[in-house]
Design an enzyme around this catalytic site. Structure first.
Site, PDB file in Angstrom:
ATOM      1  N   HIS A 117      45.050  41.340  32.932  1.00  0.00           N
ATOM      2  CA  HIS A 117      43.746  41.780  33.191  1.00  0.00           C
ATOM      3  C   HIS A 117      43.481  43.138  33.761  1.00  0.00           C
ATOM      4  O   HIS A 117      44.568  43.881  34.136  1.00  0.00           O
ATOM      5  CB  HIS A 117      43.223  40.839  34.248  1.00  0.00           C
ATOM      6  CG  HIS A 117      43.783  40.656  35.268  1.00  0.00           C
ATOM      7  ND1 HIS A 117      45.070  40.364  35.820  1.00  0.00           N
ATOM      8  CD2 HIS A 117      43.353  41.538  36.607  1.00  0.00           C
ATOM      9  CE1 HIS A 117      45.315  40.532  36.953  1.00  0.00           C
ATOM     10  NE2 HIS A 117      44.309  41.165  37.677  1.00  0.00           N
TER      11      HIS A 117
ATOM     12  N   ASP B  98      41.195  45.108  36.913  1.00  0.00           N
ATOM     13  CA  ASP B  98      40.368  44.714  37.767  1.00  0.00           C
ATOM     14  C   ASP B  98      38.902  45.324  37.658  1.00  0.00           C
ATOM     15  O   ASP B  98      38.792  46.320  37.091  1.00  0.00           O
ATOM     16  CB  ASP B  98      41.170  45.270  39.056  1.00  0.00           C
ATOM     17  CG  ASP B  98      42.026  44.318  39.466  1.00  0.00           C
ATOM     18  OD1 ASP B  98      42.510  43.290  38.988  1.00  0.00           O
ATOM     19  OD2 ASP B  98      43.023  45.214  40.183  1.00  0.00           O
TER      20      ASP B  98
ATOM     21  N   HIS C 263      47.214  44.581  33.940  1.00  0.00           N
ATOM     22  CA  HIS C 263      48.565  44.406  34.538  1.00  0.00           C
ATOM     23  C   HIS C 263      48.236  42.760  34.715  1.00  0.00           C
ATOM     24  O   HIS C 263      47.356  42.115  34.560  1.00  0.00           O
ATOM     25  CB  HIS C 263      48.264  44.914  36.031  1.00  0.00           C
ATOM     26  CG  HIS C 263      47.146  44.652  36.797  1.00  0.00           C
ATOM     27  ND1 HIS C 263      46.029  45.329  36.670  1.00  0.00           N
ATOM     28  CD2 HIS C 263      46.693  43.664  37.792  1.00  0.00           C
ATOM     29  CE1 HIS C 263      44.916  44.867  37.361  1.00  0.00           C
ATOM     30  NE2 HIS C 263      45.427  43.864  38.074  1.00  0.00           N
TER      31      HIS C 263
ATOM     32  N   ARG D 288      56.643  34.161  45.341  1.00  0.00           N
ATOM     33  CA  ARG D 288      56.039  35.610  45.309  1.00  0.00           C
ATOM     34  C   ARG D 288      54.630  35.303  46.091  1.00  0.00           C
ATOM     35  O   ARG D 288      54.069  34.629  45.769  1.00  0.00           O
ATOM     36  CB  ARG D 288      56.217  36.049  44.203  1.00  0.00           C
ATOM     37  CG  ARG D 288      55.389  37.725  44.284  1.00  0.00           C
ATOM     38  CD  ARG D 288      55.694  38.400  42.877  1.00  0.00           C
ATOM     39  NE  ARG D 288      55.132  39.722  42.980  1.00  0.00           N
ATOM     40  CZ  ARG D 288      53.973  40.109  42.697  1.00  0.00           C
ATOM     41  NH1 ARG D 288      53.054  38.974  41.919  1.00  0.00           N
ATOM     42  NH2 ARG D 288      53.346  41.209  42.775  1.00  0.00           N
TER      43      ARG D 288
END
Ligand SMILES: O=C(O)CCC(=O)C(=O)O
Ligand SMILES: [Fe+2]
Length: 367
Positions: free
Chosen positions: A226, A228, A283, A293
């Site tokens: 996607h 941002d 990203h 994570r």
């Protein structure tokens, strides 16, 4: 703020599933979470693959603005060091994030985000655009998180709220500073921006992302590809690899975690403001076989009702405006409906011939 960030989400409710399995405890990736195998997963490509890497900029370098301009034009993403955000604050945010995500599933669901809400616990909003579930969970903070956090820790919500508040304050100042440097590298001064005096009271949100370890990481997706919807995003990631950016529309490059560094990426609105000079970078986040994570994204945007359009200094006969004016509020609504087609839906001018439009992701398999 004349109009609030949360209002734009009220108009676009999304009915998302909540993770019906506890991702921390499964031994096999269930079919509803199984994506086609990822050829570009870090575990498949090995270390020798690193032909080029995301720029790292030392903010105390006298040439920082120039380096940043180059990184923005060629990558749309970079890492920063010597940014002034205290290490103990980054560690505190990570600690509180871990504390939240390690709560039992039933407890976390008490703070679930409502379908027309923006704040709270839940899966990523973008998951509604994909046929498979994401291997992640999130907690969104817009405004005070206290109502939601009280559901998690009825007697002990202050520590979490205090740390997040301090972090948001630091991020707001840092983002305004980064905006000035980035605009400066385009030859734009604060005064050229109608809302330049309000860089520090711009709107923003904090997105905490948790990616549990995964028995078959090549077949799971932490956060699908996607861009941002922000001006810029400042991301803190813990020491586990996972963030990847699409370089030149052709190959996924891992952004390695560097102790104390922050990742900065260009969002759709800065792409519009720069009249396409700075690409908003596609990203995604992949997951790890053995390690959990955590990432924390500070989503920085303009005051809600300010019209964002290509800056007049960047527009001339040779460079006509590529996008029509749009407010952040309106753009969030467009993104909620059209997702990866949102940017092209506000585009008014085709790319110049010979110009590779890094933001035309229509040919890229998103995900
Ligand atoms: O977890 C990451 O590295 C990416 C997070 C992200 O892209 C987001 O929250 O928008
Ligand atoms: Fe993102």
């Amino acid at each position: 703020m004349p109009s609030r960030l949360s209002d734009s989400f009220k108009a676009h409710p999304v009915h998302l599933h909540q993770n019906h399995i506890d991702l921390q405890s499964v031994r096999e990736v269930p079919d509803s979470y199984a994506w086609p195998p990822l050829a570009d997963h870090p575990s498949s490509i090995g270390d020798s693959y690193h032909v080029d890497s995301v720029p790292v900029i030392d903010l105390s370098d006298p040439n920082a603005a120039e380096l940043m301009g180059h990184a923005c034009e060629t990558w749309g993403v970079f890492q920063i060091t010597n940014h002034g955000v205290p290490m103990h604050l980054l560690e505190g945010v990570e600690f509180q994030g871990r504390r939240l995500f390690s709560l039992p599933a039933q407890q976390k669901l008490k703070a679930a985000r409502s379908p027309d809400g923006i704040s709270g616990y839940g899966v990523a909003r973008i998951s509604s655009f994909f046929p498979k579930h994401l291997w992640s969970e999130g907690f969104t903070i817009v405004g005070s998180p206290v109502e939601h956090v009280r559901q998690l820790w009825p007697k002990d919500h202050n520590k979490f709220c205090d740390i997040m508040e301090k972090y948001e304050k630091e991020m707001k100042e840092l983002s305004a500073r980064l905006m000035l440097l980035m605009l400066g590298s385009l030859g734009i001064a604060k005064e050229d921006l109608k809302w330049g005096a309000h860089l520090k009271d711009a709107c923003a949100g904090l997105q905490l992302n948790s990616y549990p370890s995964c028995p078959d990481p090549n077949r799971a997706m932490g956060l699908a590809a996607h861009t941002d919807s922000t001006l810029l995003t400042v991301l803190y990631q813990n020491s586990t690899t996972g963030l990847q950016v699409l370089k030149d529309g052709t190959r996924w490059v891992t952004v390695p975690p560097l102790p104390g560094a922050l990742v900065v990426n260009i969002g759709d609105l800065l792409h519009i403001l720069s009249n396409g000079r700075y690409p908003s970078i596609l990203h995604r986040a992949v997951v790890h076989r053995t390690r959990h994570r955590l990432s924390v994204a500070y989503l920085y945007g303009p005051p809600m009702n300010v019209q964002i359009s290509p800056l007049s200094k960047l527009v001339d006969l040779k460079h006509p405006p590529l996008y029509r004016p749009v407010t952040w509020k309106e753009y969030l609504g467009t993104k909620a409906k059209h997702f990866d087609k949102a940017l092209s839906s506000v585009r008014i001018c085709a790319p110049r011939s010979g110009f590779v439009d890094m933001n035309d992701h229509n040919s890229v398999k998103v995900g």
